[in-house]
Design an enzyme around this catalytic site. Structure first.
Site, PDB file in Angstrom:
ATOM      1  N   HIS A  86       0.854  -1.195   0.000  1.00  0.00           N
ATOM      2  CA  HIS A  86       0.000   0.000   0.000  1.00  0.00           C
ATOM      3  C   HIS A  86       0.888   1.242   0.000  1.00  0.00           C
ATOM      4  O   HIS A  86       1.949   1.258   0.637  1.00  0.00           O
ATOM      5  CB  HIS A  86      -0.924  -0.005   1.227  1.00  0.00           C
ATOM      6  CG  HIS A  86      -1.973   1.048   1.158  1.00  0.00           C
ATOM      7  ND1 HIS A  86      -1.717   2.356   1.495  1.00  0.00           N
ATOM      8  CD2 HIS A  86      -3.261   0.998   0.748  1.00  0.00           C
ATOM      9  CE1 HIS A  86      -2.825   3.066   1.303  1.00  0.00           C
ATOM     10  NE2 HIS A  86      -3.774   2.266   0.862  1.00  0.00           N
ATOM     11  N   GLU A 158      -3.844   2.145  -7.602  1.00  0.00           N
ATOM     12  CA  GLU A 158      -4.258   3.235  -6.715  1.00  0.00           C
ATOM     13  C   GLU A 158      -3.364   4.458  -6.955  1.00  0.00           C
ATOM     14  O   GLU A 158      -2.279   4.546  -6.370  1.00  0.00           O
ATOM     15  CB  GLU A 158      -4.098   2.813  -5.250  1.00  0.00           C
ATOM     16  CG  GLU A 158      -4.947   1.643  -4.840  1.00  0.00           C
ATOM     17  CD  GLU A 158      -5.285   1.713  -3.354  1.00  0.00           C
ATOM     18  OE1 GLU A 158      -6.478   1.779  -3.047  1.00  0.00           O
ATOM     19  OE2 GLU A 158      -4.369   1.736  -2.521  1.00  0.00           O
TER      20      GLU A 158
HETATM   21  C1  PEP Z   1      -6.676   3.350   0.091  1.00  0.00           C
HETATM   22  O1  PEP Z   1      -6.014   3.943   0.947  1.00  0.00           O
HETATM   23  O2  PEP Z   1      -6.404   2.197  -0.281  1.00  0.00           O
HETATM   24  C2  PEP Z   1      -7.824   4.060  -0.470  1.00  0.00           C
HETATM   25  C3  PEP Z   1      -8.289   3.697  -1.621  1.00  0.00           C
HETATM   26  O3  PEP Z   1      -8.316   5.084   0.300  1.00  0.00           O
HETATM   27  P1  PEP Z   1      -9.541   6.035  -0.051  1.00  0.00           P
HETATM   28  O4  PEP Z   1     -10.645   5.175  -0.601  1.00  0.00           O
HETATM   29  O5  PEP Z   1      -9.901   6.645   1.259  1.00  0.00           O
HETATM   30  O6  PEP Z   1      -9.053   7.000  -1.056  1.00  0.00           O
END
Ligand code: PEP
Length: 243
Positions: A86, A158
Site C-alpha cells: 500500500h 491506486e
Molecule cells: C486506500 O487507501 O487504499 C484508499 C483507496 O483510500 P480512499 O478510498 O480513502 O481514497
C-alpha cells in the site's frame, strides 16, 4: 460481480467496529472483503460474515519479529486476502520491492491472495510518466516471483494523488484515465508473464462515484479506504457492486 475490498486502515475504535458490523449486516457481506485493523480481525471473524483480509504481513515467517503479523497467523484468522505494498506503507515504512516479494511468497505459501498495490504520485502523473512508473513497480516485484505466485495475485491500481487524506477534497481520475492504466497493467502482465490477473481500482471510491466507476469494464473491483468505515457508504457500494 465486482471484487469489493475495504481497507479500514487504523480508522476505527472497537465501539465503531461493533457499530459498523451491526449497520452493514446483510446477505451481501459474505461476498465483500474487509481488511480490518489486525486488532479487530478476530472480532470480525466471530461476529460477521465478511471475507477477511489483512492490511499487511511480515516478510519472514519467524517468531522473532516483534510487532509483526505472520502469514501463518493471518491464515489462522481465516484471512483470504492481504494488501501488499500500500502506498502509505511504501512511504511511511519504506517498503521496497524486495520486501514485497518476501511478503507475497509468505502469503502464497499460506494460500492467501496478495492484493499488490501500485500507483503513481502527483509529480509522476504531471510528467505524464504514469505507465513507466507503474510498469516498473510491477516488474520489480513480478520478475522475482514464480508464474504460480504471479497467477495468485490481484493488482490494485491506486493513484496516490487520488487516495483520500481525510481532509482535502478528493479527486478521482476520469474513467478513461483509469481504463487506460488498468488495460496497460493487464496487457503488461499478459505479455510478459503470460498470466491474466484481476485489477482493482482504488482512490476515493464512494457512493457518489461508484455508478460512474462501474461503467469501466476493464476494472474488476475496488479497494476502498475512507468509505469502507462508513456503514451507509459501504452498504451502498456493496449494493451497486455485489448483486
Ligand atoms: C486506500 O487507501 O487504499 C484508499 C483507496 O483510500 P480512499 O478510498 O480513502 O481514497
Amino acid at each position: 460481480m465486482k471484487l469489493v475490498v475495504g481497507n479500514q486502515k487504523a480508522y476505527l475504535q472497537k465501539s465503531e467496529v461493533i457499530n459498523f458490523i451491526e449497520k452493514t449486516k446483510s446477505e451481501l457481506c459474505k461476498n465483500a472483503v474487509i481488511c480490518p485493523s489486525s486488532l479487530y480481525m478476530e472480532y470480525f471473524k466471530e461476529n460477521s460474515s465478511y471475507i477477511l483480509g489483512g492490511q499487511n504481513v511480515a516478510m519472514l515467517d519467524t517468531g522473532t519479529a516483534t510487532g509483526e503479523i505472520t502469514a501463518k497467523q493471518l491464515k489462522e484468522m481465516n484471512a483470504k486476502y492481504t494488501i501488499v505494498g500500500h502506498s502509505e506503507r511504501r512511504a511511511n515504512q519504506k517498503e521496497d520491492s524486495e520486501m514485497l516479494v518476501g511478503k507475497i511468497k509468505r502469503l502464497y505459501e499460506n494460500e492467501i491472495t496478495s492484493i499488490l498495490c501500485v500507483g503513481e504520485g502527483r509529480e509522476v502523473k504531471e510528467q505524464d510518466s504514469t505507465k513507466d512508473f507503474v510498469g516498473k513497480q510491477l516488474i520489480d516485484v513480478l520478475d522475482n516471483l514464480t508464474k504460480e505466485e504471479i497467477a495468485s495475485l490481484v493488482i490494485a491500481y491506486e493513484p496516490v494523488w487520488a487516495i483520500s487524506t481525510g481532509g482535502a477534497p478528493s479527486v478521482t481520475p476520469t474513467n478513461e484515465e483509469i481504463a487506460d492504466v488498468v488495460s496497460y497493467i493487464k496487457d503488461l502482465v499478459n505479455d510478459k508473464y503470460e498470466v491474466s490477473l484481476k485489477v482493482l481500482y482504488g482512490g476515493s471510491v464512494n457512493s457518489k462515484n461508484i455508478e460512474t466507476l462501474n461503467e469501466i469494464t476493464q476494472v474488476d473491483g475496488y479497494l476502498i479506504g475512507g468509505a469502507s468505515v462508513k456503514p451507509d457508504e459501504f452498504n451502498y457500494i456493496m449494493e451497486k457492486c455485489l448483486q
